[in-house]
Write an enzyme that holds these catalytic residues in place. Sequence first.
Site, mmCIF file in Angstrom:
data_model
loop_
_atom_site.group_PDB
_atom_site.id
_atom_site.type_symbol
_atom_site.label_atom_id
_atom_site.label_comp_id
_atom_site.label_asym_id
_atom_site.label_seq_id
_atom_site.Cartn_x
_atom_site.Cartn_y
_atom_site.Cartn_z
ATOM 1 N N ASP A 61 76.985 44.930 10.056
ATOM 2 C CA ASP A 61 77.238 46.409 9.247
ATOM 3 C C ASP A 61 77.726 45.838 8.002
ATOM 4 O OD1 ASP A 61 77.750 48.887 8.792
ATOM 5 O OD2 ASP A 61 79.335 49.072 10.132
ATOM 6 N N ASP B 178 75.423 52.137 2.534
ATOM 7 C CA ASP B 178 75.547 53.764 2.547
ATOM 8 C C ASP B 178 76.656 54.121 1.928
ATOM 9 O OD1 ASP B 178 75.918 52.841 5.013
ATOM 10 O OD2 ASP B 178 75.724 54.860 5.547
ATOM 11 N N CYS C 27 87.346 52.959 39.710
ATOM 12 C CA CYS C 27 85.700 52.244 39.084
ATOM 13 C C CYS C 27 85.274 51.107 39.967
ATOM 14 C CB CYS C 27 86.337 51.985 37.804
ATOM 15 S SG CYS C 27 85.066 50.562 37.030
ATOM 16 N N CYS D 1 87.752 46.118 38.159
ATOM 17 C CA CYS D 1 88.420 46.807 39.029
ATOM 18 C C CYS D 1 88.500 46.470 40.427
ATOM 19 C CB CYS D 1 88.143 48.251 38.926
ATOM 20 S SG CYS D 1 88.566 48.827 36.969
#
Lengths: 458, 458
Positions: free
Chosen positions: A87, A122, A272, A277
């Site tokens: 990025d 940008d 989960c 988990c």
Amino acid sequence: MFEVLERDGLGRIGVLETPHGRVTTPALLPVVNVNRPIIPPEQLAARFRAEILITNAYILGKGPAREAVLRKGVHALLGFPGAVMTDSGAFQTHVYGGVDVTNAEIIEFQRKIGSDLGTMLDVFSEPGHDLPQASTDVDETIRRAKEADGLRGTMALVGAVQGGLHPDLRERCAREVSALGVSVCAIGGVVPLLESYRFRDLARVIVASKRGLDPSKPVHLFGAGHPLVFPLAVLLGCDLFDSASYAKYARDGRMLFPDGTRRAADLRESGCACPVCAEHSIQELTATEELLAAHNLHVCFAAIREVRRAIARGDLWELAERRARAHPSLLDALRELRHHNEFLEEFEPVSREGAMYYVGSETAHRPILHRFRRRLIERYRPPRAAGLLVLPENGRPFSDTYGAVVERVMQAADVHAVVKSVWGPLPLELDHMWPMAQSMIPVSLEVDALEAAEVFFR
Amino acid sequence: MFEVLERDGLGRIGVLETPHGRVTTPALLPVVNVNRPIIPPEQLAARFRAEILITNAYILGKGPAREAVLRKGVHALLGFPGAVMTDSGAFQTHVYGGVDVTNAEIIEFQRKIGSDLGTMLDVFSEPGHDLPQASTDVDETIRRAKEADGLRGTMALVGAVQGGLHPDLRERCAREVSALGVSVCAIGGVVPLLESYRFRDLARVIVASKRGLDPSKPVHLFGAGHPLVFPLAVLLGCDLFDSASYAKYARDGRMLFPDGTRRAADLRESGCACPVCAEHSIQELTATEELLAAHNLHVCFAAIREVRRAIARGDLWELAERRARAHPSLLDALRELRHHNEFLEEFEPVSREGAMYYVGSETAHRPILHRFRRRLIERYRPPRAAGLLVLPENGRPFSDTYGAVVERVMQAADVHAVVKSVWGPLPLELDHMWPMAQSMIPVSLEVDALEAAEVFFR
């Protein structure tokens, strides 16, 4: 470089070729902060089967690893065997108000460190930017995209789509940027929408951008790393997602779930199924940032794979409609789609395998049903008859359910029959067209319809 | 023996004391077929944290392990450290038309093998049994329950509720059986409903049974092992579930998911976060019964824990409404609940923490909103006024949104104000009562309401 293998809605399963291997899309790119990686990049490949990750070239260039990354390249620095996207620092201009690097400089830096996909710098359009301001953002973004295209050399380029909440600007920016030599088109400026659950605006932004984008190019949705949005965003044509959320939320003690976010300290069990988990108590998770981050990643990757599974099975619309029930704002986004049906309908196949399932009242507004109703108006001429028999929703196919009734009435009088179905008015003789006979709707809706019509049957 | 710790709807988190440890409810009891265990019982405890399992005493007594289990006891035979419940053979009468054992014999056998929870041999009411037949089933089941109670000694007894689809019979059977010395009440005869997705009938059967059951006793729903039904069944007051599905479906190449069942061979990826799916390809799963069974168990246990999480957070209604979108027949079951609101409302708290989320149009029929509307009719008297100002749904709290408008109008004329909200008519002065101001609804519903009312505001 990008091959589409399968489609559903505007969503697609594709393969993106990079110098460091093929990436199956829709794909999740975990964000790696080189200065403090919460999960080492090599584990992202080994434990989570990540084929691609993303790191920030601006942060790399300003940080202690600058010399090392210029010497070794970004893959060796990270120790990651797969593809690396970088990025540019545009998001940092949103957070800090500006960056001390130019578009040309950051493109040059990304080339030097061997990024597989380098991003232009940008101009971040804030959602609050008015038309003149956003128009200026777009003009400058397009100028820089052209500049980046000229400077990219052999590096694959990520071009950005800006324009805030202005659909015409999004479409123009998308059209101009995707016509350049960019390999990936990224929809930017959406993080403020995600942070405040403005999913309806997010849907509008994606649709407006997709109208302008070259459909042969993959689309990245910058900053969308929550499993909540994956089904809808993919349905609207996004292929790549980056997630810093897995790490950010973990640092803040929060767990991602397909239906939202929860604070680990508030839970006694996660509910989960993920390996973290399954093996650890919620107390251990609460106390360990790395476990929380690993849980978050497992959930995000599973959610992306679930979306791919839905595309392959042709039931992405159903998945998106179901997931929209997780939050009223997401339901708003789903309810927004009916306003874009003329566009969305272009991507619908003539028919699908299997039945169409009623998920909620929004199902009646799917593009495929919009097409059916529109074609009925445009192309259908009812037979000449003295009267019209209107029948209520009932067991499908209706011609079986109502065959005997209709025949009896037609013998007695010169009538034509139409069913007032949950999908809209349906001439009885068309009820075998997909998905009319092939619809699974709740029996209780049929009961309601029959009760409402009872007066006529007594 | 059973202590209720927390409630939500008719659901509860509880602890069931057994001679082999405490069991947290809602709990899933994996079914172990001793003659061909697909996952060894010791792994059920170690890998899946099962606190209790169930095995069939009738099959044990007729099979090759009969002598061994009588000698060693069922815990040593299985190598399982936790609680063991045994089933009686009633289900085998449904499958095979009869069993060659009496109620007294099977109770005696279960005592001898040291079952923690032994089940009476009830008479399986088929859904198709008419009232006289089902009434005979119930009479005989009650007689046998009394007999079993007299023979159980110190063994904790599971008493069964039969009665087919006849609500009065279910309620009578429940009342009589749960008044005996039974530790667990089991709702039986529902497997044919589950197999054919008759979830609306299932909901009716559970509600009818719950009307008669002693609320201090835990309720087992016999044969309901699919995660699809857990939220709704728990919401309606079921505490224990047994699952043979995890193994049966695995033998048939099928995978359980919270939103349904899929054939592994039809998938390219599972889209599931469980440890099995994280470590194995779908090809490996397809080829390996044991992997499929382990996946199925992970999904089932996670779904039960998710339900417990929802009870603890007070959002079980939301979970059940969301899950109901997985299949039109499950949505039918949800839509059935409004017909039982007088009963369901008794279990609703005065208020809850946090906001109430709109999931779909069914949300308006929740018992808590039914109570609000009923009390409005019973207890509310509007102020004397010359006129009534009806306001559309809009940002909540309405008194903030509409305060200025109403004041202006009230100055001009002698009027009272009421909001036509998605939950029903709401006198403006009551809008801070929970959950009126504390509702999260889609903005698009407000927009629709405002547009519909536009004519009055122009």
